[in-house]
Design a protein around this motif. Structure first.
Motif: not given
Ligand code: SF4
Ligand code: SF4
Lengths: 326, 363
Positions: A164-189
């Protein structure tokens, strides 16, 4: 004319493209919004019980639009790349929705199939356009500008914005240089529907975790990883899922992977085995498979996520401590 | 090299013939049993479709019996079947078995691979011999399909329950033992006569039931809980849309099933306008065709989570309402029991029968 686009399944992938194409042609586009409890339960009652969760959710969205629109836009996406297919459910989707209930609005369902080569698809899109306007230039313009929208949207997703943010082109990013990094993988939906995932992405951010989605892993990287598999994966969107899991576990791009699967998903049920085996072969990066359906309870779900994150965090701190001593 | 393949209906007759002709060694896994299923269920992924698990079970039992080369057809979707061989290979290797998986991929792009695998399998036998063996094996399979169809059509007439099935089993054996091409027509005739000789009762206007569904589930009697036989024993004239040799025919022509693929696609088109992989569209199409041909009900068999058939199942209630005959979908997995299915089928046949009586009274 009001054209409804149900906010499920490939919505997360193509909504900006579809919307701007239809709007350029003079249609009013109405989407069904975020999944809600009532959308889900409507879908669950109407949809075939043995179906996968995302299709049930999609039914709910389509039914929510039923009385508000003149037509529903549900393209039949057969194949988006040579030698691959989407899942059978997507092939049958327009027909299933048409027969979901009496009195469904007409379904606009252009067939997109890249086995058939460029021209057939061009013709399908053109035909769709010409049902709205007689002006060929307008169709062409709509095609070009909607494609640009699509590129921009996907770029924003790649930068880590939520749909929804990407549709507007603005918003808080999912990745922001935090220490712990987790991938959430699956179909978009399965990843982006905040209702069925119980706001997983927001929760992870709340736990001070950087999230990586498959959109954020470059396509070349995914493809390179897929090439090493003995048997080509022939489901288009599944290629992204498996390619991303492989990239994460082999290149150690993250500290852990959450693999989101919906219950009764055909392709996921077996590719999970491929991912598990490759993960073990590549050094056992922690991975948790979350299988969700309409009965998944929030309590158990969150407990498992928290336990997984805690485990990863302890492990990470341990590693950091060790490297500092060395 | 000891070749093995999973059980599926009468495929054994064709396979053993082809391999015998070529003088290649093979292992028949023990007949499918509950053990087969349990082995497959334990080793296979939880939500995988049921046939993936049962065939996995067959492979495990074949490996136990000394097989070292497993043959499987593969492909490129859109349903899961194209991935079976790779799943089996991965799962069995992880379990520690040593074997070679040879896939036969029927896809233009994969022809080189197919050629390589055939070369491996034929073990230096000349291509001519391979051609002869295939020709013989396939001709035999066609004959077997004809015999099987006759049994299907007459089972409801059995004076003594089970005699047709017994004659059919004898016919399988007889056909398997035919050792030369020239002997085929004679053997087929004898088998058909054997079936004709089964003592029959007089039945007027039997209830007519069609069977449609997922390929493997329709063809494999052990795992479909013998629905053909069950329906026959309940006194129903039975027809089905899936036949082994129709399926391998690339033209879409189905001499045994009786309708060209195009016909059934056209019949399905008010409900499903695009193939959804597997047999999904034909499940819909044949339901319509059977209704047109005066059948009283359609039994739809599918494995749990099967993608194409779940789509068909979602659409079938609408079809059933439109064409006016009842349809029952039997979802089968490791938890299905014969008794439960029998009860449901009995109720269904009763429903179909009363519909028939009702209809004949009206005309
Ligand atoms: S890919 Fe899986 S989740 Fe998606 S529609 Fe197909 S079966 Fe459902
Ligand atoms: S048709 Fe159904 S059961 Fe058969 S392989 Fe495909 S998904 Fe599995």
């Amino acid at each position: 004319m009001i054209v409804g686009i149900p906010s499920g399944l490939l919505f997360y992938r193509y909504f900006p493209l579809w919307k701007s194409f239809l709007e350029e042609l003079g249609a009013d586009v109405l989407e069904s919004g975020e999944t809600t409890r009532s959308i889900l339960s409507r879908g669950v009652t109407r949809c075939e019980n043995d179906s996968c969760l995302p299709v049930k959710v999609f039914y709910g969205h389509a039914l929510a639009l039923k009385d508000k629109v003149d037509a529903l836009f549900i393209p039949r996406i057969v194949s988006v790349e040579k030698r691959t297919h989407t899942c059978p459910k997507m092939l049958g989707l327009p027909d299933m929705i048409r027969l979901a209930e009496d009195g469904m609005p007409p379904i606009i369902a252009p067939t997109i199939d890249f086995h058939e080569g460029f021209w057939r698809n061009y013709k399908a899109v053109y035909q769709l356009g010409s049902s709205f306007t007689r002006d060929p230039r307008r169709i062409l313009r709509a095609g070009i500008s909607s494609w640009e929208r699509h590129r921009a949207y996907r770029n924003h997703l790649a930068q880590g914005l939520k749909p929804r943010d990407a549709m507007n082109g603005d918003g808080q990013k999912l990745s922001d240089g935090r220490v712990l990094k987790i991938a959430v993988i699956g179909h978009h939906y399965n990843v982006f529907d905040s209702f069925t995932t119980m706001s997983l992405l927001d929760r992870l951010q709340g736990m001070d975790v950087d999230v990586v989605t498959s959109d954020m892993i470059p396509e070349e990287v995914q493809r390179a990883e897929l090439r090493s598999l003995p048997k080509d994966i022939y489901w288009s969107y599944e290629r992204e899922v498996v390619g991303s899991v492989l990239a994460c576990v082999r290149r150690k791009m993250v500290d852990g992977v959450i693999f989101m699967i919906s219950f009764a998903c055909g392709p996921d049920s077996i590719l999970q085995v491929v991912c598990e085996q490759e993960r073990k072969a590549a050094g056992n990066l922690p991975m948790m498979c979350m299988v969700i359906d309409e009965h998944t309870g929030e309590g158990g779900f969150i407990t498992r996520i928290e336990a997984f994150v805690d485990m990863l965090r302890r492990k990470k701190l341990q590693e950091l401590r060790e490297t500092r001593v060395a | 090299m000891k070749i093995a393949w999973p059980h599926m209906g009468s495929i054994e007759v064709a396979m053993t013939t082809i391999l015998d002709e070529l003088g290649l060694d093979y292992v028949l896994p023990p007949p499918s049993s509950n053990r087969t299923m349990q082995l497959g269920v334990k080793a296979g992924p939880e939500f995988a479709c049921f046939p993936l698990k049962t065939t996995l079970g067959n492979y495990i039992e074949a490996l136990e019996a000394g097989a070292d080369t497993l043959v499987m057809i593969a492909g490129r979707g859109p349903c899961r079947f194209g991935f079976y061989a790779e799943m089996h290979r991965r799962i069995l290797s992880e379990l520690g078995y040593e074997f070679r998986m040879v896939t036969l991929e029927f896809h233009l792009n994969d022809l080189p691979l197919m050629a390589r695998n055939i070369r491996y399998l034929k073990q230096g036998k000349p291509l001519r011999a391979v051609y002869q063996a295939l020709k013989f094996g396939l001709a035999k399979a066609v004959a077997v399909d004809h015999i099987e169809r006759q049994a299907l059509h007459q089972r409801y007439l059995d004076l003594e329950r089970g005699t047709t099935s017994a004659a059919l089993r004898k016919a399988y054996r007889k056909m398997r033992d035919v050792s030369d091409y020239a002997g085929l027509p004679g053997a087929q005739r004898e088998c058909l006569e054997m079936l004709a000789a089964v003592p029959k009762r007089e039945v007027h206007d039997p209830v007519k039931i069609g069977i449609v569904g997922e390929f493997y589930m329709v063809l494999e009697p052990f795992f479909n809980l013998d629905i053909e036989e069950q329906l026959g024993n309940m006194g129903a004239y039975v027809e089905r849309n899936i036949w082994l040799t129709d399926w391998i025919r690339p033209t879409g022509n189905n001499p045994i099933g009786g309708h060209h693929d195009r016909e059934s696609e056209a019949a399905a088109s008010p409900y499903l306008t695009h193939s959804v992989g597997g047999e999904g569209i034909h499940t819909i199409g044949y339901t319509v065709i059977y209704a047109r041909e005066g059948f009283d009900g359609v039994v739809h068999v599918l494995p749990f989570t099967c993608m194409p058939e779940t789509i068909a199942k979602a659409i079938l209630p609408v079809v059933s309402r439109d064409v006016g005959i009842p349809v029952i979908s039997l979802v089968i997995d490791e938890q299905s029991g014969k008794a439960g299915v029998e009860t449901r089928l009995e109720a269904f046949v009763d429903l179909a029968r009363s519909r028939r009586r009702h209809a004949s009274r009206q005309t």
